[in-house]
Design an enzyme around this catalytic site. Structure first.
Site, mmCIF file in Angstrom:
data_model
loop_
_atom_site.group_PDB
_atom_site.id
_atom_site.type_symbol
_atom_site.label_atom_id
_atom_site.label_comp_id
_atom_site.label_asym_id
_atom_site.label_seq_id
_atom_site.Cartn_x
_atom_site.Cartn_y
_atom_site.Cartn_z
ATOM 1 N N HIS A 39 0.841 -1.205 0.000
ATOM 2 C CA HIS A 39 0.000 0.000 0.000
ATOM 3 C C HIS A 39 0.876 1.255 0.000
ATOM 4 C CE1 HIS A 39 -2.811 -2.876 2.288
ATOM 5 N NE2 HIS A 39 -3.510 -2.554 1.222
ATOM 6 N N ARG A 189 -4.098 -10.041 3.991
ATOM 7 C CA ARG A 189 -4.564 -11.356 4.471
ATOM 8 C C ARG A 189 -3.419 -12.231 4.965
ATOM 9 N NH1 ARG A 189 -9.913 -12.088 2.510
ATOM 10 N NH2 ARG A 189 -10.389 -10.626 0.868
HETATM 11 P P1 AMP Z 1 -6.503 -3.796 -0.443
HETATM 12 O O1 AMP Z 1 -6.338 -3.005 0.809
HETATM 13 O O2 AMP Z 1 -6.055 -5.208 -0.324
HETATM 14 O O3 AMP Z 1 -7.866 -3.640 -1.051
HETATM 15 O O4 AMP Z 1 -5.500 -3.164 -1.488
HETATM 16 C C1 AMP Z 1 -5.506 -1.802 -1.768
HETATM 17 C C2 AMP Z 1 -4.599 -1.545 -2.924
HETATM 18 O O5 AMP Z 1 -3.288 -1.967 -2.604
HETATM 19 C C3 AMP Z 1 -5.022 -2.307 -4.199
HETATM 20 O O6 AMP Z 1 -4.821 -1.461 -5.316
HETATM 21 C C4 AMP Z 1 -4.055 -3.461 -4.207
HETATM 22 O O7 AMP Z 1 -3.798 -3.970 -5.504
HETATM 23 C C5 AMP Z 1 -2.806 -2.798 -3.645
HETATM 24 N N1 AMP Z 1 -1.883 -3.794 -3.120
HETATM 25 C C6 AMP Z 1 -2.164 -4.811 -2.262
HETATM 26 N N2 AMP Z 1 -1.074 -5.569 -2.067
HETATM 27 C C7 AMP Z 1 -0.084 -5.050 -2.814
HETATM 28 C C8 AMP Z 1 1.274 -5.392 -3.051
HETATM 29 N N3 AMP Z 1 1.852 -6.444 -2.471
HETATM 30 N N4 AMP Z 1 2.004 -4.613 -3.887
HETATM 31 C C9 AMP Z 1 1.430 -3.544 -4.494
HETATM 32 N N5 AMP Z 1 0.154 -3.161 -4.315
HETATM 33 C C10 AMP Z 1 -0.597 -3.901 -3.497
#
Ligand code: AMP
Length: 281
Positions: A39, A189
């Site tokens: 993030h 997760r």
């Molecule tokens: P989430 O909080 O899981 O909904 O993710 C929010 C944003 O962070 C989304 O655009 C995801 O694709 C991005 N994201 C999650 N994990 C990663 C990662 N390991 N590397 C880059 N971006 C990520």
């Protein structure tokens, strides 16, 4: 310094209208919290590309297709604000569910085609929840650019299509996946993985790389996939939902990486659903 936490769309609108009036560009990083370095890499990209940066934290009930998954999802607002402090964002938007879905809310944004396979097949309604909330967040923040991770590659494609199709004024920018040293893609997760399964988790990325290497050498996906699924089960994964080769632009199914391609997978380990994807060729 910690950024102001805004909890209503009215407070958010006040802030963004002020920035707009001053001619400043706005970047938004939509998240569900439990922030990690993945993030934060999006935050840094937004800081580089925009005058003002808003991080949104909203565990969006509409994108969870099982109640237990929504319940288990980690929520760590104080720690998130601390992690954001050194990045000097301009606002953290943490709306209550009724700010996003007020009583009587009856609209859904649905992208067809791109949402059919991959995670779309295994998580019915998931992408409708994603596109509905993203459309709302783009409009509430009036962002010029929104930053998404390639980690969720299908989501990136779907949200990009949605923004273009609806003539939203927000440009969707994709950013590379951030990984642990052992290759495991960072994910909120991952903290839910039972300790004894953690060592097996990088197998997902390792197997994807092996499959990609064989595809580049000319082997067909079918037999290679069969062995890859067996390798994941041997490593401790209980179920492999899919391993698929798709065109990088449009997600058309491919048997060979005959054009820019992406290899994508989802599999279950220790009761946690992990996804990953890599570029091929
Ligand atoms: P989430 O909080 O899981 O909904 O993710 C929010 C944003 O962070 C989304 O655009 C995801 O694709 C991005 N994201 C999650 N994990 C990663 C990662 N390991 N590397 C880059 N971006 C990520």
């Amino acid at each position: 310094m910690t950024a102001p936490i805004l909890r209503t769309k009215a407070a958010l609108r006040d802030a963004v209208l002020g920035w707009k009036a001053a001619g400043e560009s706005i970047g938004v990083v939509p998240t569900m919290g439990a922030l990690h370095a993945g993030h934060l890499s999006l935050v840094d990209a937004a800081k580089t590309g925009c005058d003002r940066v808003i991080v949104t934290i909203f565990v969006n009930p509409k994108q969870f297709n099982t109640a237990s998954d929504l319940e288990k999802y980690p929520r760590t607002e104080d720690a998130d604000a601390e992690k954001l402090a050194p990045h000097a964002v301009d606002a953290i938007y943490v709306p209550a569910p009724e700010e996003i879905y007020p009583e009587g809310f009856a609209t859904s944004v649905l992208v067809s085609g791109l949402t059919d396979g991959l995670c779309g097949s295994h998580r019915p309604g998931h992408f409708d929840g994603v596109t509905t909330v993203c459309a709302k967040l783009f409009l509430q923040t009036l962002a010029d650019r929104a930053y998404f991770g390639e980690k969720d590659f299908q989501q990136l494609q779907v949200v990009t299509r949605m923004a273009r199709d609806l003539d939203l004024l927000t440009e969707v920018i994709g950013c590379p996946t951030v990984r642990e040293k052992d290759g495991l893609a960072l994910s909120s997760r991952n903290v839910l993985l039972p300790l004894e399964t953690r060592a097996a988790a990088p197998a997902l990325h390792r197997v994807l790389r092996q499959v990609a290497g064989r595809l580049v050498e000319g082997e067909s996906l079918g037999p290679v996939r069969f062995q890859a699924e067996a390798a994941l089960r041997e490593a401790g994964f209980s179920e492999v939902e899919y391993i698929e080769l798709r065109s990088a632009d449009g997600l058309a199914p491919l048997e060979h990486p005959s054009r820019p391609a992406r290899l994508l997978a989802a599999a279950w380990l220790g009761g946690v659903r992990l996804i990953d994807n890599i570029a091929v060729g």
